[in-house]
Design a protein around this motif. Structure first.
Motif, PDB file in Angstrom:
ATOM      1  N   ALA A   1       0.829  -1.204   0.000  1.00 40.63           N
ATOM      2  CA  ALA A   1       0.000   0.000   0.000  1.00 40.63           C
ATOM      3  C   ALA A   1       0.865   1.257   0.000  1.00 40.63           C
ATOM      4  N   ILE A   2       1.911   1.266   0.828  1.00 41.40           N
ATOM      5  CA  ILE A   2       2.786   2.441   0.892  1.00 41.40           C
ATOM      6  C   ILE A   2       3.598   2.569  -0.396  1.00 41.40           C
ATOM      7  N   ASP A   3       4.058   1.448  -0.927  1.00 37.56           N
ATOM      8  CA  ASP A   3       4.802   1.461  -2.187  1.00 37.56           C
ATOM      9  C   ASP A   3       3.936   2.028  -3.314  1.00 37.56           C
ATOM     10  N   THR A   4       2.676   1.605  -3.354  1.00 39.94           N
ATOM     11  CA  THR A   4       1.763   2.110  -4.382  1.00 39.94           C
ATOM     12  C   THR A   4       1.468   3.588  -4.169  1.00 39.94           C
ATOM     13  N   ALA A   5       1.296   4.000  -2.917  1.00 35.37           N
ATOM     14  CA  ALA A   5       1.026   5.408  -2.620  1.00 35.37           C
ATOM     15  C   ALA A   5       2.188   6.305  -3.028  1.00 35.37           C
ATOM     16  N   ALA A   6       3.414   5.768  -2.941  1.00 35.88           N
ATOM     17  CA  ALA A   6       4.586   6.550  -3.348  1.00 35.88           C
ATOM     18  C   ALA A   6       4.622   6.766  -4.856  1.00 35.88           C
ATOM     19  N   ARG A   7       3.974   5.883  -5.602  1.00 36.64           N
ATOM     20  CA  ARG A   7       3.970   5.964  -7.060  1.00 36.64           C
ATOM     21  C   ARG A   7       2.743   6.690  -7.607  1.00 36.64           C
ATOM     22  N   ARG A   8       1.658   6.652  -6.847  1.00 38.34           N
ATOM     23  CA  ARG A   8       0.394   7.191  -7.345  1.00 38.34           C
ATOM     24  C   ARG A   8      -0.232   8.102  -6.288  1.00 38.34           C
ATOM     25  N   LYS A   9      -0.321   9.398  -6.597  1.00 35.99           N
ATOM     26  CA  LYS A   9      -0.817  10.374  -5.630  1.00 35.99           C
ATOM     27  C   LYS A   9      -2.259  10.082  -5.228  1.00 35.99           C
ATOM     28  N   GLU A  10      -3.076   9.556  -6.159  1.00 38.01           N
ATOM     29  CA  GLU A  10      -4.466   9.297  -5.807  1.00 38.01           C
ATOM     30  C   GLU A  10      -4.574   8.197  -4.759  1.00 38.01           C
ATOM     31  N   VAL A  11      -3.617   7.263  -4.751  1.00 38.32           N
ATOM     32  CA  VAL A  11      -3.613   6.224  -3.711  1.00 38.32           C
ATOM     33  C   VAL A  11      -3.196   6.826  -2.371  1.00 38.32           C
ATOM     34  N   PHE A  12      -2.219   7.711  -2.409  1.00 37.98           N
ATOM     35  CA  PHE A  12      -1.819   8.418  -1.178  1.00 37.98           C
ATOM     36  C   PHE A  12      -3.015   9.159  -0.584  1.00 37.98           C
ATOM     37  N   ASP A  13      -3.724   9.930  -1.427  1.00 33.01           N
ATOM     38  CA  ASP A  13      -4.877  10.685  -0.944  1.00 33.01           C
ATOM     39  C   ASP A  13      -5.961   9.758  -0.410  1.00 33.01           C
ATOM     40  N   LEU A  14      -6.131   8.616  -1.052  1.00 30.48           N
ATOM     41  CA  LEU A  14      -7.122   7.649  -0.594  1.00 30.48           C
ATOM     42  C   LEU A  14      -6.759   7.102   0.782  1.00 30.48           C
ATOM     43  N   LEU A  15      -5.484   6.764   0.974  1.00 27.21           N
ATOM     44  CA  LEU A  15      -5.053   6.247   2.275  1.00 27.21           C
ATOM     45  C   LEU A  15      -5.299   7.268   3.378  1.00 27.21           C
ATOM     46  N   VAL A  16      -5.078   8.541   3.075  1.00 23.11           N
ATOM     47  CA  VAL A  16      -5.345   9.591   4.052  1.00 23.11           C
ATOM     48  C   VAL A  16      -6.834   9.642   4.380  1.00 23.11           C
ATOM     49  N   ASP A  17      -7.677   9.562   3.353  1.00 26.35           N
ATOM     50  CA  ASP A  17      -9.123   9.615   3.583  1.00 26.35           C
ATOM     51  C   ASP A  17      -9.615   8.414   4.391  1.00 26.35           C
ATOM     52  N   VAL A  18      -9.055   7.241   4.130  1.00 24.40           N
ATOM     53  CA  VAL A  18      -9.467   6.042   4.866  1.00 24.40           C
ATOM     54  C   VAL A  18      -8.909   6.060   6.288  1.00 24.40           C
ATOM     55  N   GLY A  19      -7.684   6.533   6.440  1.00 23.30           N
ATOM     56  CA  GLY A  19      -7.036   6.497   7.744  1.00 23.30           C
ATOM     57  C   GLY A  19      -7.411   7.625   8.672  1.00 23.30           C
ATOM     58  N   LEU A  20      -7.842   8.764   8.105  1.00 23.59           N
ATOM     59  CA  LEU A  20      -8.120   9.936   8.931  1.00 23.59           C
ATOM     60  C   LEU A  20      -9.547  10.439   8.809  1.00 23.59           C
ATOM     61  N   GLY A  21     -10.304   9.898   7.867  1.00 20.15           N
ATOM     62  CA  GLY A  21     -11.664  10.365   7.659  1.00 20.15           C
ATOM     63  C   GLY A  21     -12.633   9.214   7.518  1.00 20.15           C
ATOM     64  N   ALA A  22     -13.549   9.329   6.555  1.00 24.13           N
ATOM     65  CA  ALA A  22     -14.570   8.305   6.348  1.00 24.13           C
ATOM     66  C   ALA A  22     -14.486   7.732   4.947  1.00 24.13           C
ATOM     67  N   GLY A  23     -13.269   7.664   4.392  1.00 19.47           N
ATOM     68  CA  GLY A  23     -13.088   7.195   3.031  1.00 19.47           C
ATOM     69  C   GLY A  23     -13.337   5.701   2.878  1.00 19.47           C
ATOM     70  N   THR A  24     -13.599   5.301   1.632  1.00 12.07           N
ATOM     71  CA  THR A  24     -13.701   3.898   1.260  1.00 12.07           C
ATOM     72  C   THR A  24     -12.740   3.652   0.106  1.00 12.07           C
ATOM     73  N   VAL A  25     -12.598   2.397  -0.291  1.00 11.71           N
ATOM     74  CA  VAL A  25     -11.601   2.044  -1.302  1.00 11.71           C
ATOM     75  C   VAL A  25     -12.291   1.607  -2.592  1.00 11.71           C
ATOM     76  N   PRO A  26     -12.168   2.385  -3.664  1.00 13.14           N
ATOM     77  CA  PRO A  26     -12.711   1.940  -4.957  1.00 13.14           C
ATOM     78  C   PRO A  26     -11.993   0.683  -5.436  1.00 13.14           C
ATOM     79  N   ALA A  27     -12.705  -0.162  -6.140  1.00 10.09           N
ATOM     80  CA  ALA A  27     -12.144  -1.436  -6.590  1.00 10.09           C
ATOM     81  C   ALA A  27     -10.861  -1.288  -7.402  1.00 10.09           C
ATOM     82  N   PRO A  28     -10.772  -0.342  -8.362  1.00 10.25           N
ATOM     83  CA  PRO A  28      -9.529  -0.230  -9.143  1.00 10.25           C
ATOM     84  C   PRO A  28      -8.290   0.045  -8.290  1.00 10.25           C
ATOM     85  N   LEU A  29      -8.448   0.885  -7.260  1.00 11.88           N
ATOM     86  CA  LEU A  29      -7.293   1.177  -6.419  1.00 11.88           C
ATOM     87  C   LEU A  29      -6.975  -0.005  -5.507  1.00 11.88           C
ATOM     88  N   ALA A  30      -7.992  -0.706  -5.047  1.00  7.14           N
ATOM     89  CA  ALA A  30      -7.739  -1.912  -4.258  1.00  7.14           C
ATOM     90  C   ALA A  30      -6.967  -2.934  -5.083  1.00  7.14           C
TER      91      ALA A  30
END
Length: 382
Positions: free
Chosen positions: A338-367
């Protein structure tokens, strides 16, 4: 018994203050009483991080500028258990505000809105028809239990706490850092995983620092808790000298109990609402407190069902997401991916922040992107 409060809130932390603020916001004539065993300001062991999602809740509560005088923190850096790294600018800035300050400001805001605040420790609870009586002297149409991980009110209504396997323990302190340090840093550790240390600069030349791990992992070491927690904090943050170290339990959301009974609603830590991926709880506290306050005044005849519906709408999909991710993250390799992917793709980084600090969910393509990276890393290791 003639002196009946529309809402009595037990606990003056973010969840309790949010409940009181929301009730008076929606019904300015409502009689709201806030009880806490301590006087404010008082310290509370916590990471002190307030994400942008938490600021959204403050705005909904009518106190948008409550922490505006604290410097925003733009950058977040994470090191995974296997050494994968990501450092990026968050889509929206976060803040770090000591709970001694944050909680006192929330309580002051509630008091200014007409909430009565008393120092009182609840020890007994009785249900008399459509009323809840606390300690034989305080009568309420609805009660919000926001009295923390070791909630007395939760015990009094017969609801069990989160099981040990879903409970973390952390130690928190403060340390001197460069005044211009504005990066929130998380250092994960494979030993005893899931476990990590953090350093969250406040903006005044100090940072909130700490280390947390699952309670069963701590017990498995066979060593004194203080020795393990303090030692691993020093190991992962060798450049800081922590002071004011205090330990606290974190009931993680996968083990959350039912959210109340009768006219009593559980909010925040008392409801087991701690993000299992990050240990974040302030956002959950503000959301659940707000929803409990809404239910108390908008569904006064039977507030708990309305509260359940509100929680489901606001956090249901998110909590199911974090339940699944908490299982997957038992493998440190998943987090590495997950961290490796977030380092390569900003949208994954932003998603991890939303899931870890807010009420985000994970779209299937990013999963799927994370799963592919996980499989690729596994193949490479073998």
């Amino acid at each position: 018994m003639d002196d009946v409060w529309d809402l009595v809130v037990v606990g003056g932390g973010p969840a309790g203050a949010a409940a009181a603020l929301r009730a008076r916001q929606l019904r300015p004539e409502a009689r709201v009483l806030l009880l806490d065993r301590a006087d404010f300001p008082r310290d509370k062991a916590c990471g002190d991080g307030i994400a942008a999602h938490g600021r959204d809740e403050l705005a909904l509560l009518g106190v948008p500028d409550l922490i505006a005088d604290y410097r925003p923190t733009q950058r977040l850096a994470v090191v995974s258990p296997g050494g994968a790294r990501v450092s990026a600018t968050s889509a929206r800035p976060n803040h770090v505000v000591p709970r001694k300050v944050f909680d006192a400001r929330l309580v002051d805001a509630a008091r200014a809105r007409g909430v009565e605040v008393r120092r009182h420790q609840v020890r007994a609870l009785a249900v008399l028809g459509d009323r809840v009586v606390l300690d034989g002297t305080v009568t309420a149409r609805a009660v919000v239990a926001a009295d923390g991980a070791n909630s007395t009110v939760r015990r009094l209504i017969g609801i069990s706490p989160s099981p040990e396997r879903h409970t973390a323990i952390a130690v928190r302190g403060y340390a001197d850092v460069d005044a211009d340090d504005d990066v929130q840093s998380i250092f994960m550790q494979r030993d005893g995983w899931p476990a990590y240390a953090w350093s969250f600069p406040i903006g005044d030349g100090t940072a909130n620092v700490g280390y947390g791990m699952l309670l069963p992992r701590l017990h498995a070491t066979g060593l004194p808790g203080k020795e393990v927690l303090h030692g691993r904090l020093a190991e992962l943050l060798p450049h800081v000298s922590a002071r004011d170290l205090r330990a606290h339990h974190l009931p993680l959301s996968p083990g959350r109990p039912r959210p109340g009974s009768g006219r009593v609603m559980l909010a925040g830590d008392a409801a087991g609402l701690i993000n299992p991926l990050t240990g974040e709880g302030i956002f959950y506290a503000l959301v659940s407190g707000r929803l409990a306050g809404e239910a108390a005044v908008q569904a006064a005849g039977d507030p708990l069902p309305a509260y359940r519906r509100g929680l489901g709408k606001a956090l249901g999909r998110h909590l199911r997401t974090t339940d699944v991710l908490a299982l997957a993250s038992q493998s440190p390799g998943f987090i590495d991916a997950a961290i490796d992917t977030a380092a390569r793709r900003k949208e994954v980084f932003d998603l991890l922040v939303d899931v870890g600090l807010g009420a985000g969910t994970v779209p299937a393509p990013l999963a799927l992107a994370v799963l592919r990276r996980w499989l690729l890393n596994t193949v490479r290791r073998h």
